[in-house]
Design a protein around this motif. Structure first.
Motif, mmCIF file in Angstrom:
data_model
loop_
_atom_site.group_PDB
_atom_site.id
_atom_site.type_symbol
_atom_site.label_atom_id
_atom_site.label_comp_id
_atom_site.label_asym_id
_atom_site.label_seq_id
_atom_site.Cartn_x
_atom_site.Cartn_y
_atom_site.Cartn_z
ATOM 1 N N SER A 127 0.817 -1.207 0.000
ATOM 2 C CA SER A 127 0.000 0.000 0.000
ATOM 3 C C SER A 127 0.855 1.263 0.000
ATOM 4 O O SER A 127 0.393 2.334 -0.355
ATOM 5 N N GLU A 128 2.131 1.134 0.396
ATOM 6 C CA GLU A 128 3.023 2.279 0.435
ATOM 7 C C GLU A 128 4.351 1.922 -0.217
ATOM 8 O O GLU A 128 4.787 0.771 -0.208
ATOM 9 N N GLY A 129 5.002 2.948 -0.779
ATOM 10 C CA GLY A 129 6.293 2.740 -1.402
ATOM 11 C C GLY A 129 7.418 2.757 -0.384
ATOM 12 O O GLY A 129 7.225 3.049 0.797
ATOM 13 N N GLN A 130 8.618 2.446 -0.866
ATOM 14 C CA GLN A 130 9.798 2.434 -0.013
ATOM 15 C C GLN A 130 10.512 3.786 -0.086
ATOM 16 O O GLN A 130 10.572 4.402 -1.146
ATOM 17 N N PRO A 131 11.057 4.270 1.053
ATOM 18 C CA PRO A 131 11.748 5.557 1.029
ATOM 19 C C PRO A 131 13.074 5.515 0.281
ATOM 20 O O PRO A 131 13.550 6.532 -0.201
ATOM 21 N N ARG A 132 13.679 4.336 0.165
ATOM 22 C CA ARG A 132 14.970 4.228 -0.524
ATOM 23 C C ARG A 132 15.176 2.783 -0.949
ATOM 24 O O ARG A 132 14.531 1.860 -0.451
ATOM 25 N N ALA A 133 16.085 2.615 -1.877
ATOM 26 C CA ALA A 133 16.468 1.260 -2.260
ATOM 27 C C ALA A 133 17.276 0.633 -1.129
ATOM 28 O O ALA A 133 18.077 1.299 -0.471
ATOM 29 N N ARG A 134 17.074 -0.638 -0.899
ATOM 30 C CA ARG A 134 17.790 -1.303 0.185
ATOM 31 C C ARG A 134 19.234 -1.590 -0.208
ATOM 32 O O ARG A 134 19.553 -1.759 -1.368
ATOM 33 N N SER A 135 20.094 -1.653 0.787
ATOM 34 C CA SER A 135 21.498 -1.969 0.574
ATOM 35 C C SER A 135 21.717 -3.462 0.759
ATOM 36 O O SER A 135 21.086 -4.102 1.608
ATOM 37 N N ILE A 136 22.633 -4.018 -0.045
ATOM 38 C CA ILE A 136 22.979 -5.427 0.098
ATOM 39 C C ILE A 136 23.439 -5.728 1.521
ATOM 40 O O ILE A 136 23.127 -6.782 2.083
ATOM 41 N N SER A 137 24.149 -4.795 2.130
ATOM 42 C CA SER A 137 24.695 -5.028 3.468
ATOM 43 C C SER A 137 23.617 -5.132 4.541
ATOM 44 O O SER A 137 23.887 -5.606 5.650
ATOM 45 N N ASP A 138 22.385 -4.710 4.226
ATOM 46 C CA ASP A 138 21.289 -4.829 5.186
ATOM 47 C C ASP A 138 20.714 -6.244 5.229
ATOM 48 O O ASP A 138 19.965 -6.576 6.155
ATOM 49 N N PHE A 139 21.050 -7.063 4.257
ATOM 50 C CA PHE A 139 20.490 -8.405 4.173
ATOM 51 C C PHE A 139 21.036 -9.266 5.304
ATOM 52 O O PHE A 139 22.220 -9.217 5.625
ATOM 53 N N ARG A 140 20.173 -10.052 5.937
ATOM 54 C CA ARG A 140 20.540 -10.809 7.133
ATOM 55 C C ARG A 140 21.622 -11.853 6.875
ATOM 56 O O ARG A 140 22.332 -12.261 7.797
ATOM 57 N N TYR A 141 21.753 -12.311 5.632
ATOM 58 C CA TYR A 141 22.789 -13.286 5.319
ATOM 59 C C TYR A 141 23.943 -12.644 4.553
ATOM 60 O O TYR A 141 24.673 -13.326 3.825
ATOM 61 N N PHE A 142 24.098 -11.356 4.716
ATOM 62 C CA PHE A 142 25.188 -10.644 4.070
ATOM 63 C C PHE A 142 26.525 -11.224 4.529
ATOM 64 O O PHE A 142 26.780 -11.388 5.722
#
Length: 226
Positions: free
Chosen positions: A180-195
């Motif tokens: 229902s809502e957009g994202q404020p920014r593109a996510r960073s790869i480093s935010d991924f839990r299995y980074f």
């Protein structure tokens, strides 16, 4: 801005999670009824349609959807940094319950399989010379949407567009069509839990010279390459 008329049929070949819906949502607002969309994963009748979505999982290349759209074809190809798209595709499959168990081992199997598919997609659609193709990277669409959309519309309409008279509405960057809502920014790869910086850097180095550099896609792992 004068109305853009799509010339012929546009085949939009997109590797999963490469910004297809963001592009589509913009084109709906810009082109209105001139933009007649066909999704062959859900639609059955291509009559009167002029813009077709495909992931081309079978790697048919220029022959994809040739029966539905036999004449005057041109191709818009969407691609994204492989780690970004593969991580996003993993999250997508979890979101829609296509992956039942979320563990690092499951993700690593997904990563290996999808990286091979990403390379084959690029080998089919991005690297061979094609004079009737426009490559749209997620990076350019997200970072420079106006410039990229002008290029897309000029390509589809076989015309020149004055950027100063080209107005685009703000379109939310949504992860899933049900959001229902957009994202404020593109996510960073480093935010991924299995980074895993070491593993991800090796993958990036593996694709850097043959894929990322020719496609103009910036490295995402913060290391200096020699």
């Amino acid at each position: 801005m004068s109305k853009v008329t799509i010339k012929g049929s546009v085949i939009n070949a997109s590797f999963p999670r490469s910004g297809h819906r963001f592009l589509k949502d913009h084109l709906v607002l810009i082109l209105g009824s001139e933009y007649r969309y066909f999704d062959h994963y859900h639609d059955t009748d291509a009559t009167g349609k002029n813009f077709a979505k495909t992931h081309d999982f079978e790697l048919l290349g220029r022959n994809v959807l040739s029966q539905e759209f036999p004449n005057r074809r041109k191709y818009i190809v969407q691609v994204r940094h492989p780690l970004e798209s593969i991580i996003s595709y993993y999250e997508f499959k979890l979101h829609w319950n296509r992956i039942k168990v979320d563990t690092e081992q499951v993700f690593q199997r997904h990563l290996k399989k999808q990286l091979g598919k990403w390379k084959r997609f690029c080998d089919t659609w991005c690297l061979p010379p094609m004079d009737d193709r426009l490559i749209v990277t997620y990076q350019d669409l997200y970072t420079h949407p106006l410039k990229t959309l002008v290029e897309v519309c000029e390509f589809m309409g076989e015309c020149r567009i004055d950027n100063d008279n080209f107005a685009t509405a703000k379109v939310d960057f949504r992860r899933y069509y049900s959001d229902s809502e957009g994202q404020p920014r593109a996510r960073s790869i480093s935010d991924f839990r299995y980074f895993n910086e070491e593993k991800f850097e090796l993958i990036e180095q593996e694709v850097l010279t043959d894929y990322l550099v020719p496609l103009g896609i910036s490295p995402k792992i913060r290391k200096k390459y020699n």
